[in-house]
Design a protein around this motif. Structure first.
Motif, PDB file in Angstrom:
ATOM      1  N   ASP A 182       0.756  -1.154  -0.033  1.00  0.00           N
ATOM      2  CA  ASP A 182       0.098   0.067   0.046  1.00  0.00           C
ATOM      3  C   ASP A 182       1.017   1.536   0.000  1.00  0.00           C
ATOM      4  N   LYS A 183       2.053   1.233   0.697  1.00  0.00           N
ATOM      5  CA  LYS A 183       2.819   2.404   0.684  1.00  0.00           C
ATOM      6  C   LYS A 183       3.541   2.796  -0.581  1.00  0.00           C
ATOM      7  N   ILE A 184       4.002   1.348  -1.138  1.00  0.00           N
ATOM      8  CA  ILE A 184       4.290   1.584  -2.621  1.00  0.00           C
ATOM      9  C   ILE A 184       3.573   2.335  -3.649  1.00  0.00           C
ATOM     10  N   PHE A 185       2.221   1.780  -3.649  1.00  0.00           N
ATOM     11  CA  PHE A 185       1.294   2.049  -4.407  1.00  0.00           C
ATOM     12  C   PHE A 185       1.185   3.919  -4.310  1.00  0.00           C
ATOM     13  N   ASN A 186       1.070   4.445  -2.899  1.00  0.00           N
ATOM     14  CA  ASN A 186       0.866   5.728  -2.898  1.00  0.00           C
ATOM     15  C   ASN A 186       2.082   6.407  -3.272  1.00  0.00           C
ATOM     16  N   ARG A 187       3.186   5.838  -3.002  1.00  0.00           N
ATOM     17  CA  ARG A 187       4.566   6.675  -3.514  1.00  0.00           C
ATOM     18  C   ARG A 187       4.478   6.581  -5.078  1.00  0.00           C
ATOM     19  N   ALA A 188       4.109   5.761  -5.770  1.00  0.00           N
ATOM     20  CA  ALA A 188       4.116   5.489  -7.100  1.00  0.00           C
ATOM     21  C   ALA A 188       2.959   6.515  -7.768  1.00  0.00           C
ATOM     22  N   ILE A 189       1.931   6.419  -7.036  1.00  0.00           N
ATOM     23  CA  ILE A 189       0.691   7.586  -7.232  1.00  0.00           C
ATOM     24  C   ILE A 189       1.386   8.939  -7.383  1.00  0.00           C
ATOM     25  N   ALA A 190       2.345   9.200  -6.379  1.00  0.00           N
ATOM     26  CA  ALA A 190       2.787  10.412  -6.247  1.00  0.00           C
ATOM     27  C   ALA A 190       4.066  10.875  -7.138  1.00  0.00           C
TER      28      ALA A 190
END
Length: 322
Positions: A182-190
């Motif tokens: 979940d943290k990776i997805f949020n980083r990648a979205i940003a």
């Protein structure tokens, strides 16, 4: 039923709360923080180690889902006494409270698949000997031993579910070493760079939150077959960290238009040895006892986990040209 969820404000607790409410149960939800009132939910601000248990809401409970605890390997290493208090003494306080009640609920304790330690013998099942190599896993294993002893002596009923890597629909406030996808997805979205330690070839078993919630529910429903036992719960699908991160980043890039990249770096010197594990879970024993089956495998789980970002079906295989 009247159900108590400890740690109800966490990722698993919050998802379980929503599931049980939809099924018509009356809930008591424990947290150390204040929560606004909800229909059919009685929130209690309660520290399992320090506060008095003389609370009317904690009477006549049918099922307890004990999800509260300290979850960081690194915090446990820094302060093993606090870790022991959160993961062992809190459970004993809970068991002692209900030992004195006329109605003794069925207790489902959330454990972790890392308690087995490091092994190259895959998949991991309940027959493997435990060799915990972190303070966190030692405390979790100790908590299991206490619950089993209470069951053996007739003071409680309950079981343990050792969970694989749970992901999907995470909430703010999790420990930095939890909910990594979940943290990776949020980083990648940003559009931020995603870091992988080493070559990322360690295997993991990622299990979607919805499947974890259904496992918790079925563990209690089938208490006559799960009582006093420990079960491993995972998807049964092994995927390397590298491939998992690639899929997450590709999905984020496709849905947001960002161009996040993965950077491979040397591991930090204080990286816990447990991070170098390989893990694929064999849940055959739990399936046989309860009829549980995971409904989401990795690609489908990713799309479900981040459905608020995805409005169309996307091919998220690493070699996809879409």
């Amino acid at each position: 039923m009247k159900v108590l969820i400890t740690g109800a404000s966490g990722l698993i607790g919050g998802a379980l709360k929503d599931w049980l409410l939809a099924d018509g149960h009356s809930l008591v939800c424990q947290s150390r923080a204040f929560h606004e009132p909800e229909q059919n939910v009685e929130w209690i601000k309660h520290d399992l180690n320090r506060d008095s248990w003389d609370i009317p809401a904690l009477r006549d409970i049918d099922v307890v889902y004990h999800l509260a605890g300290q979850t960081s390997t690194y915090s446990a290493r820094e302060n093993p006494i606090a870790d022991l208090s959160a993961n062992v003494l809190a459970l004993i306080n809970l068991l002692e409270h209900f030992r004195k009640q006329t109605r003794r609920p069925f207790v489902v304790l959330a454990g972790t698949a890392t308690e087995v330690g490091l092994t190259d013998c895959l998949p991991i099942d309940e027959g493997m000997p435990d060799h915990p190599i972190t303070y966190y896993d030692i405390s979790k294993l100790t908590a299991e031993a206490y619950l089993k002893q209470y069951v053996r002596e007739g003071f409680a009923n309950g079981c343990i579910l050792r969970l694989a890597n749970v992901f999907g629909r995470s909430k703010p406030g999790q420990q930095s070493d939890r909910g990594i996808l979940d943290k990776i997805f949020n980083r990648a979205i940003a559009g931020k760079t995603v870091t992988v330690y080493g070559d990322g070839n360690y295997l993991r078993d990622y299990v979607f939150i919805d499947d974890v919630v259904s496992a918790l529910v079925l563990a209690a429903v089938n208490g006559d077959r799960t009582n006093g036992r420990m079960f491993l719960v995972g998807s049964g699908q092994g995927i390397t960290l590298r491939d998992a991160f690639l899929k997450v980043v590709l999905l984020a890039n496709k849905t947001s238009g960002t161009q996040a990249v993965i950077e491979y770096v040397s591991p930090p010197t204080d990286l816990s040895e447990i991070e170098r594990r390989n893990a694929v879970i064999d849940s055959a024993a739990f399936k046989q006892a309860t009829g549980w089956e995971p409904k989401f495998y990795f690609d489908a789980a990713l799309l479900a986990a981040y459905s608020s970002f995805t409005e169309r079906s996307i091919d998220i295989s690493p070699n996809s040209g879409n």
